[in-house]
Motif scaffolding. Structure first.
Motif, mmCIF file in Angstrom:
data_model
loop_
_atom_site.group_PDB
_atom_site.id
_atom_site.type_symbol
_atom_site.label_atom_id
_atom_site.label_comp_id
_atom_site.label_asym_id
_atom_site.label_seq_id
_atom_site.Cartn_x
_atom_site.Cartn_y
_atom_site.Cartn_z
ATOM 1 N N ILE A 167 0.765 -1.259 0.000
ATOM 2 C CA ILE A 167 0.000 0.000 0.000
ATOM 3 C C ILE A 167 0.795 1.308 0.000
ATOM 4 C CG2 ILE A 167 -2.104 -1.061 0.991
ATOM 5 C CD1 ILE A 167 -1.474 0.461 3.594
ATOM 6 N N ILE A 198 -12.661 4.421 2.981
ATOM 7 C CA ILE A 198 -13.426 5.660 2.735
ATOM 8 C C ILE A 198 -12.941 6.330 1.454
ATOM 9 C CG2 ILE A 198 -13.857 7.992 3.627
ATOM 10 C CD1 ILE A 198 -14.044 6.806 6.375
ATOM 11 N N GLN A 199 -11.634 6.292 1.232
ATOM 12 C CA GLN A 199 -11.084 6.854 -0.002
ATOM 13 C C GLN A 199 -11.670 6.128 -1.204
ATOM 14 O OE1 GLN A 199 -8.534 5.539 -2.256
ATOM 15 N NE2 GLN A 199 -8.476 7.458 -3.386
ATOM 16 N N LEU A 218 -4.091 -0.232 16.503
ATOM 17 C CA LEU A 218 -4.751 1.035 16.206
ATOM 18 C C LEU A 218 -4.447 1.504 14.789
ATOM 19 C CD1 LEU A 218 -6.274 3.377 17.690
ATOM 20 C CD2 LEU A 218 -4.061 4.378 18.105
ATOM 21 N N VAL A 219 -3.176 1.448 14.432
ATOM 22 C CA VAL A 219 -2.761 1.932 13.118
ATOM 23 C C VAL A 219 -3.398 1.079 12.024
ATOM 24 C CG1 VAL A 219 -0.771 2.125 11.575
ATOM 25 C CG2 VAL A 219 -0.629 3.017 13.887
ATOM 26 N N LEU A 237 -7.203 1.956 11.684
ATOM 27 C CA LEU A 237 -7.489 3.290 11.140
ATOM 28 C C LEU A 237 -7.054 3.411 9.684
ATOM 29 C CD1 LEU A 237 -6.912 5.772 14.059
ATOM 30 C CD2 LEU A 237 -9.025 5.136 12.959
ATOM 31 N N LEU A 238 -5.910 2.813 9.338
ATOM 32 C CA LEU A 238 -5.448 2.953 7.954
ATOM 33 C C LEU A 238 -6.351 2.163 6.999
ATOM 34 C CD1 LEU A 238 -1.568 3.020 8.109
ATOM 35 C CD2 LEU A 238 -3.222 4.863 8.358
ATOM 36 N N ILE A 267 10.080 4.706 7.256
ATOM 37 C CA ILE A 267 9.457 4.144 8.460
ATOM 38 C C ILE A 267 10.440 3.224 9.190
ATOM 39 C CG2 ILE A 267 7.622 2.590 9.252
ATOM 40 C CD1 ILE A 267 5.898 3.842 6.958
ATOM 41 N N ASN A 281 8.759 5.309 1.291
ATOM 42 C CA ASN A 281 8.086 5.497 2.575
ATOM 43 C C ASN A 281 8.437 4.381 3.549
ATOM 44 O OD1 ASN A 281 6.950 7.770 1.628
ATOM 45 N ND2 ASN A 281 4.892 6.959 1.377
ATOM 46 N N GLU A 336 -9.495 1.569 7.431
ATOM 47 C CA GLU A 336 -10.745 2.327 7.344
ATOM 48 C C GLU A 336 -10.581 3.553 6.432
ATOM 49 O OE1 GLU A 336 -13.371 1.154 8.581
ATOM 50 O OE2 GLU A 336 -14.770 2.831 8.336
ATOM 51 N N GLY A 337 -9.449 4.251 6.571
ATOM 52 C CA GLY A 337 -9.200 5.420 5.729
ATOM 53 C C GLY A 337 -9.133 5.034 4.262
ATOM 54 N N ASP A 338 -8.495 3.912 3.992
ATOM 55 C CA ASP A 338 -8.380 3.412 2.625
ATOM 56 C C ASP A 338 -9.754 3.085 2.062
ATOM 57 O OD1 ASP A 338 -6.696 2.691 0.496
ATOM 58 O OD2 ASP A 338 -7.026 0.574 0.959
ATOM 59 N N TYR A 366 -15.184 7.294 -1.774
ATOM 60 C CA TYR A 366 -15.162 8.634 -2.354
ATOM 61 C C TYR A 366 -14.859 8.593 -3.852
ATOM 62 C CZ TYR A 366 -15.498 11.721 1.688
ATOM 63 O OH TYR A 366 -15.928 12.447 2.755
ATOM 64 N N LEU A 416 -0.524 -2.379 20.989
ATOM 65 C CA LEU A 416 -1.675 -1.479 20.853
ATOM 66 C C LEU A 416 -1.513 -0.537 19.664
ATOM 67 C CD1 LEU A 416 -2.458 -0.676 24.577
ATOM 68 C CD2 LEU A 416 -3.833 -2.000 23.002
ATOM 69 N N ILE A 417 -0.286 -0.063 19.427
ATOM 70 C CA ILE A 417 -0.081 0.874 18.325
ATOM 71 C C ILE A 417 -0.300 0.181 16.979
ATOM 72 C CG2 ILE A 417 1.647 2.303 17.143
ATOM 73 C CD1 ILE A 417 2.744 2.949 19.996
#
Lengths: 328, 120
Positions: B48, B107-108, B96-97, B100-101, B57, B53, B103-105, B111, B92-93
């Motif tokens: 992804i 929604i994109q 969470l990451v 959220l990532l 990281i 990147n 979910e963001g993908d 859209y 936990l990180i």
């Protein structure tokens, strides 16, 4: 009853049996600092994960960091991507080094060395805070300005070579301009809405006259660059879609890209900056304690070690903020 | 005893400067890559995001490791304390990451491919 039954677990004397053995072998204060740091790390990662969420949501529209953060002190108009923020990173890493040297000197009960290194650490923290303030100033002021469409997209102006052009260079002055209401030329107790330096009508008129310019949308192409519209398309966008002029950045809108970009910038770097600020305040308190010899009398400089843990944590967070805001 | 403390002292400060050099080199590499942005790394996608990147990281995680282990003295703490702090955070990180990532993908995706026009 001669004796009560006591359940034995068979772990007496071992770690799980408790007793005299100390499983974590750390003092109360240090342990609590570590637990605080763990929870604070989760707070910061929640912010950064939320940033990642919005970034993925606008994966094809997000601003390119190199274009937003390209200022360097005393180099006006020079494109200096990343240099300034790299400098800030070095300042913070170096203040971390002086902090750990202060902790080390504390282990050897060398008061004067602790004082010197802590003073250097405080200085580094203050310089970092000043740098961040300057960074915010540039971000809020903006450089080129942009226009916003009804859908909330940002359109920026470019010349033939694809270089950014300021809206002030596009606009031509028109006679009837909606001046900002000042307290000295009207009703003094009312303040007007802040007006942009040029109006939308002036930009439209100027763009129609100057055919060498075009419009750049937020959309990223395959090469990771912003899409530049051809001239006829650009005129169509300007006549049908735009609603307002945007200069600089605030919490509602910004000239760089999606509205959320500036919100996250202010919130995350602001929250980190607030941590640096609290760190500097705590360091100053401990610094004076060292000066008056509190820890010399106590026989241990563990307090310096604890504030050191916090200070390194602040540096650690900055390493991540640096990567996700400026590099990725 | 005296020789022992001086030995400890010099090795501790040596370690500090060593870590400082490592952190500086990693940061310089990041900045150089960020400025020149090698085409090959930008255009190659892996899981992804671009290879560049991923390099950023991974270098960041290396820096985080050195700061925590050397500057925060995690390497001298007991294994129990180390695991309490590091495993909790890392687990936990990651959780969470990932949520959220993804979910963001999603929604994109809605859209850009759903029946919504948001570019007007």
């Amino acid at each position: 009853m001669e004796s009560t039954t006591v359940a034995k677990t068979g772990t007496e004397g071992k770690l799980w049996g408790g007793g005299d053995s100390k499983p974590l072998k750390a003092s109360y204060g240090k342990l609590m600092m570590w637990f605080f740091i763990t929870s604070d790390a989760l707070t910061f990662s929640a912010f950064l994960a939320a940033y990642g969420f919005s970034r993925f949501k606008f994966i094809n529209e997000w601003p390119i960091a190199d274009e937003v953060f390209n200022h360097f002190p005393f180099l006006h108009g020079v494109d200096a991507p990343m240099y300034y923020v790299a400098l800030m990173t070095f300042i913070l890493i170096f203040s971390s080094v002086t902090m750990v040297l202060a902790v080390d000197a504390g282990h050897h009960m060398k008061k004067n060395k602790v004082v010197t290194y802590m003073a250097l650490t405080i200085l580094g923290g203050i310089v970092f805070l000043g740098s961040q303030a300057w960074e915010w100033k540039n971000f809020i002021k903006g450089e080129y300005g942009a226009i916003e469409t009804k859908g909330g997209d940002i359109l920026q102006f470019v010349d033939n070579d694809g270089h950014r052009v300021s809206i002030n260079d596009i606009a031509v002055p028109l006679t009837e301009i909606d001046r900002e209401h000042q307290a000295n030329n009207g009703i003094w107790y009312q303040s007007g809405n802040e007006q942009p330096s040029v109006t939308l009508e002036e930009i439209k008129a100027g763009f129609m006259q100057k055919s060498e310019y075009s419009i750049r949308t937020m959309q990223l192409n395959e090469a990771g660059e912003k899409t530049i519209l051809d001239r006829t398309e650009a005129e169509k966008y300007l006549n049908n879609r735009v609603t307002r002029v945007v200069e600089g950045a605030n919490l509602t809108r910004n000239e760089y890209g999606p509205q959320l970009f500036a919100d996250f910038f202010f919130f995350i770097t602001g929250f980190h900056g607030f941590h640096v600020f609290s760190g500097v305040v705590i360091l100053i308190i401990i610094f004076f304690n060292v000066l008056i010899g509190t820890y010399e009398k106590r026989g241990s400089y563990e307090m310096v070690e604890k504030v050191g843990l916090y200070w390194h944590f602040v540096d650690l967070v900055w390493v991540f903020v640096f990567t996700f805001f400026y590099l990725v | 005893m005296a020789t022992d403390t001086t030995h400890n002292k010099s090795s501790a400060t040596k370690r500090i400067w060593e870590v400082f050099i490592i952190l500086s080199v990693l940061t310089i590499v990041e900045v150089i890559l960020g400025i020149i942005k090698p085409e090959f790394l930008v255009e190659t996608d892996f899981a992804i995001t671009s290879l560049l990147n991923w390099i950023f990281i991974i270098l960041t995680i290396f820096k985080a490791y050195y700061i925590t282990w050397a500057f925060m003295h995690m390497e001298h703490e007991s294994a129990g304390l180390r695991r309490t702090v590091v495993w909790t955070g890392v687990f936990l990180i990651c959780y969470l990451v990932a949520i959220l990532l993804i979910e963001g993908d999603y929604i994109q995706d809605v859209y850009s491919n759903g029946y919504i026009s948001w570019d007007f």
